[in-house]
Design an enzyme around this catalytic site. Structure first.
Site, PDB file in Angstrom:
ATOM      1  N   SER A  50       0.826  -1.208   0.000  1.00 26.42           N
ATOM      2  CA  SER A  50       0.000   0.000   0.000  1.00 26.42           C
ATOM      3  C   SER A  50       0.861   1.259   0.000  1.00 26.42           C
ATOM      4  O   SER A  50       1.946   1.294   0.586  1.00 26.42           O
ATOM      5  CB  SER A  50      -0.870  -0.018   1.257  1.00 26.42           C
ATOM      6  OG  SER A  50      -1.373   1.266   1.534  1.00 26.42           O
ATOM      7  N   THR A 109      -5.792   2.479  -6.918  1.00 25.81           N
ATOM      8  CA  THR A 109      -7.057   2.258  -6.207  1.00 25.81           C
ATOM      9  C   THR A 109      -7.977   3.438  -6.461  1.00 25.81           C
ATOM     10  O   THR A 109      -7.592   4.595  -6.259  1.00 25.81           O
ATOM     11  CB  THR A 109      -6.799   2.066  -4.700  1.00 25.81           C
ATOM     12  OG1 THR A 109      -6.026   0.880  -4.543  1.00 25.81           O
ATOM     13  CG2 THR A 109      -8.089   1.910  -3.919  1.00 25.81           C
ATOM     14  N   TYR A 141      -2.250   5.555  -4.091  1.00 24.14           N
ATOM     15  CA  TYR A 141      -3.299   6.544  -3.856  1.00 24.14           C
ATOM     16  C   TYR A 141      -2.722   7.847  -4.389  1.00 24.14           C
ATOM     17  O   TYR A 141      -1.588   8.208  -4.060  1.00 24.14           O
ATOM     18  CB  TYR A 141      -3.582   6.697  -2.357  1.00 24.14           C
ATOM     19  CG  TYR A 141      -4.471   5.621  -1.770  1.00 24.14           C
ATOM     20  CD1 TYR A 141      -5.710   5.323  -2.328  1.00 24.14           C
ATOM     21  CD2 TYR A 141      -4.091   4.943  -0.619  1.00 24.14           C
ATOM     22  CE1 TYR A 141      -6.532   4.352  -1.776  1.00 24.14           C
ATOM     23  CE2 TYR A 141      -4.914   3.970  -0.059  1.00 24.14           C
ATOM     24  CZ  TYR A 141      -6.132   3.683  -0.644  1.00 24.14           C
ATOM     25  OH  TYR A 141      -6.942   2.728  -0.104  1.00 24.14           O
ATOM     26  N   HIS A 147     -13.595  -2.461  -1.599  1.00 30.14           N
ATOM     27  CA  HIS A 147     -12.678  -2.102  -0.523  1.00 30.14           C
ATOM     28  C   HIS A 147     -13.029  -2.867   0.766  1.00 30.14           C
ATOM     29  O   HIS A 147     -12.895  -2.347   1.878  1.00 30.14           O
ATOM     30  CB  HIS A 147     -12.708  -0.595  -0.284  1.00 30.14           C
ATOM     31  CG  HIS A 147     -11.385   0.010   0.067  1.00 30.14           C
ATOM     32  ND1 HIS A 147     -10.563   0.620  -0.853  1.00 30.14           N
ATOM     33  CD2 HIS A 147     -10.720   0.100   1.251  1.00 30.14           C
ATOM     34  CE1 HIS A 147      -9.476   1.073  -0.240  1.00 30.14           C
ATOM     35  NE2 HIS A 147      -9.545   0.764   1.042  1.00 30.14           N
TER      36      HIS A 147
HETATM   37  C1  LIG Z   1      -6.881  -2.725   7.429  1.00 32.71           C
HETATM   38  C2  LIG Z   1      -7.079  -2.547   5.959  1.00 32.71           C
HETATM   39  C3  LIG Z   1      -6.337  -1.610   5.279  1.00 32.71           C
HETATM   40  C4  LIG Z   1      -6.497  -1.436   3.910  1.00 32.71           C
HETATM   41  N1  LIG Z   1      -5.694  -0.557   3.259  1.00 32.71           N
HETATM   42  C5  LIG Z   1      -5.774  -0.455   1.907  1.00 32.71           C
HETATM   43  C6  LIG Z   1      -4.877   0.360   1.201  1.00 32.71           C
HETATM   44  O1  LIG Z   1      -4.007   0.994   1.769  1.00 32.71           O
HETATM   45  N2  LIG Z   1      -5.013   0.418  -0.149  1.00 32.71           N
HETATM   46  C7  LIG Z   1      -5.990  -0.278  -0.835  1.00 32.71           C
HETATM   47  O2  LIG Z   1      -6.076  -0.188  -2.064  1.00 32.71           O
HETATM   48  N3  LIG Z   1      -6.859  -1.073  -0.175  1.00 32.71           N
HETATM   49  C8  LIG Z   1      -6.764  -1.187   1.172  1.00 32.71           C
HETATM   50  N4  LIG Z   1      -7.600  -2.021   1.836  1.00 32.71           N
HETATM   51  C9  LIG Z   1      -8.591  -2.816   1.072  1.00 32.71           C
HETATM   52  C10 LIG Z   1      -7.969  -4.145   0.617  1.00 32.71           C
HETATM   53  O3  LIG Z   1      -6.988  -3.957  -0.356  1.00 32.71           O
HETATM   54  C11 LIG Z   1      -9.008  -5.100   0.047  1.00 32.71           C
HETATM   55  O4  LIG Z   1      -9.690  -4.469  -1.007  1.00 32.71           O
HETATM   56  C12 LIG Z   1     -10.019  -5.564   1.095  1.00 32.71           C
HETATM   57  O5  LIG Z   1      -9.367  -5.838   2.312  1.00 32.71           O
HETATM   58  C13 LIG Z   1     -10.716  -6.808   0.589  1.00 32.71           C
HETATM   59  O6  LIG Z   1     -11.674  -7.241   1.500  1.00 32.71           O
HETATM   60  P1  LIG Z   1     -11.420  -8.366   2.613  1.00 32.71           P
HETATM   61  O7  LIG Z   1     -10.637  -7.707   3.685  1.00 32.71           O
HETATM   62  O8  LIG Z   1     -12.781  -8.739   3.035  1.00 32.71           O
HETATM   63  O9  LIG Z   1     -10.633  -9.483   1.962  1.00 32.71           O
HETATM   64  C14 LIG Z   1      -7.461  -2.205   3.204  1.00 32.71           C
HETATM   65  C15 LIG Z   1      -8.228  -3.147   3.903  1.00 32.71           C
HETATM   66  C16 LIG Z   1      -8.040  -3.328   5.256  1.00 32.71           C
HETATM   67  C17 LIG Z   1      -8.864  -4.376   5.961  1.00 32.71           C
HETATM   68  C1  LIG Z   2      -5.771   5.047   5.301  1.00 31.41           C
HETATM   69  C2  LIG Z   2      -6.743   4.331   4.476  1.00 31.41           C
HETATM   70  C3  LIG Z   2      -7.153   5.174   3.362  1.00 31.41           C
HETATM   71  C4  LIG Z   2      -6.174   3.000   4.033  1.00 31.41           C
HETATM   72  C5  LIG Z   2      -7.268   2.152   3.487  1.00 31.41           C
HETATM   73  O1  LIG Z   2      -7.379   2.000   2.299  1.00 31.41           O
HETATM   74  C6  LIG Z   2      -8.201   1.497   4.382  1.00 31.41           C
HETATM   75  O2  LIG Z   2      -8.089   1.606   5.604  1.00 31.41           O
HETATM   76  O3  LIG Z   2      -9.122   0.839   3.861  1.00 31.41           O
END
Ligand SMILES: Cc1cc2nc3c(=O)[nH]c(=O)nc-3n(C[C@H](O)[C@H](O)[C@H](O)COP(=O)(O)O)c2cc1C
Ligand SMILES: CC(C)CC(=O)C(=O)O
Length: 388
Positions: A113, A162, A136, A283
């Site tokens: 990320s 994203t 991002y 997401h």
């Molecule tokens: C704690 C956390 C942080 C995340 N941070 C990002 C991120 O920085 N960039 C991004 O594109 N998606 C982020 N996501 C979304 C994930 O890439 C992904 O789309 C999502 O976790 C998929 O769903 P799932 O957790 O049910 O498998 C984040 C998800 C979680 C749970």
């Molecule tokens: C700091 C957030 C924008 C990172 C993210 O994508 C998330 O927490 O789902």
């Protein structure tokens, strides 16, 4: 030792989730686990898989099962990639490194990320496995250009933009717990943290945990961060549109992925700009609540653009059967976020290994039970749709 024993007593991702809940301060667990608003989409992402049943084919020689496939120009050993997730070192001090190592060991992609707590360069050095950098777009476009350059120089294989975070979702669990980086000190949060001494020990005795890729900007004072929500609203660019996606793609020579596509129209636009893959994603239910479950949108998107662009599906995957249902409906691969984060929080790198092992073993066993020897055998014929 005790950790290994506890991990070996986790028989599915939900068991890892329960262990993660014990290990982490409540604010951090809530940040991983939670969704937006009423968490309708968070729940629907997983429950919507139940509308499909899997068919079994009898008397097939399933002594050898091949889970390998090719995604983004790389042969991977099983059809699941690790999604980009911010701030992993808050959940375990080894954070991104632990996940990147285990992804490489299992022969799949790791995605880093923009808001990681380990830098692009450190992850580049850590693993020779396939890796993707997730961007991002910041208002400071030079910073975005810099990210792409750094990812190139650090040997990343793919770039992922994203597109489902034009604004930060309304995550009420985080508002209630005051989830911030660094953690906000209130009587409740101090007590919460003190009840997790192992976490405190590692937090205090490892290198400072910061947003590694933007830390230089924050130190210069041009990337001010008091909490994540404010960081996103001050630094992320809400004007980003398809022309910017094309611009981003033009900065990158290799496979380009658009993550956060939920409609046929947007999938077609991703094809038009020449993206290599889309991630059908909401997401993980953290952005627009009441967005449909991703598995509900997959058949329409696969009908419209399948074969023209690779389709990766994420959000809600907790079981091998979920992956197989997505493949049967036309996905080329899936991505997991929370499934490996629960493992990371539950037990660091061995916890991530356990999460990967559980899912991979489930996929392999389910394929045997379905009479499928390779992923190309997992087709629409394997599905039975129950209209509930
Ligand atoms: C704690 C956390 C942080 C995340 N941070 C990002 C991120 O920085 N960039 C991004 O594109 N998606 C982020 N996501 C979304 C994930 O890439 C992904 O789309 C999502 O976790 C998929 O769903 P799932 O957790 O049910 O498998 C984040 C998800 C979680 C749970
Ligand atoms: C700091 C957030 C924008 C990172 C993210 O994508 C998330 O927490 O789902």
């Amino acid at each position: 030792m005790i950790h290994q024993w506890q991990l070996s007593r986790c028989f599915n991702i939900d068991d890892l989730r329960k262990l993660a809940k014990k290990r982490l301060p409540a604010s951090l667990f809530g940040y991983i686990d939670g969704g937006s608003d009423d968490e309708y989409t968070l729940r629907a992402n997983t429950s919507a898989f139940d509308r499909y049943s899997l068919m079994q084919k009898a008397l097939v020689d399933v002594s050898e099962i091949d889970l390998s496939t090719t995604v983004l120009g790389k042969k991977i050993d099983w059809p699941v990639l690790c999604a980009p997730t911010g701030m992993s070192r808050m959940f375990h001090h080894e954070g991104e490194r632990a996940v990147a190592r285990e992804a490489a060991k299992s022969g799949t992609f790791y995605s880093l990320s923009t808001l990681s707590t380990t830098s692009i360069e450190d992850v580049g050095r850590e693993t020779d496995g396939p890796k993707m950098f997730q961007v991002y777009v910041h208002k400071d476009r030079e910073l975005s250009r810099e990210f792409v350059q750094r990812a190139k120089s650090s040997g990343f294989d793919a770039l992922c933009l994203t597109v489902d975070l034009p604004a930060h979702g309304n995550r009420e669990r985080d508002l209630r717990t005051g989830m911030t980086l660094p953690p906000k000190l209130t009587a409740k949060s101090v007590l919460d943290v003190l009840l997790h001494p192992a976490w405190v020990y590692h937090y205090l005795t490892t290198d400072a945990i910061e947003l590694a890729n933007v830390a230089h900007k924050i130190r210069e004072g041009s990337g001010e961060v008091s909490n994540l929500l404010q960081y996103v609203s001050k630094q992320f660019d809400p004007t980003v549109c398809w022309e910017d996606a094309e611009w981003m793609k033009s900065l990158w020579d290799g496979p380009f992925v658009v993550k956060g596509i939920m409609s046929v129209e947007d999938a077609r636009r991703a094809v038009d700009i020449g993206a290599s893959a889309i991630v059908i994603s909401n997401h993980g239910g953290r952005q627009l609540d009441s967005s449909p479950a991703t598995i509900e949108m997959l058949p329409k998107i696969a009908d419209a653009v399948g074969g023209q662009i690779e389709l990766i599906l994420d959000s809600g995957i907790r079981r091998g059967t979920h992956v197989l249902k997505a493949l049967a409906l036309g996905a080329d691969a899936c991505m997991i976020g929370r499934s490996y984060l629960y493992g990371l929080a539950a037990g660091g790198q061995p916890g991530v290994a356990r999460a990967i092992q559980l899912l991979r073993t489930e996929i392999e066993l389910d394929m045997k039970l379905m009479g499928c020897r390779q992923l190309s055998d997992v087709t629409a014929d394997c599905l039975y749709f129950r209209d509930q």
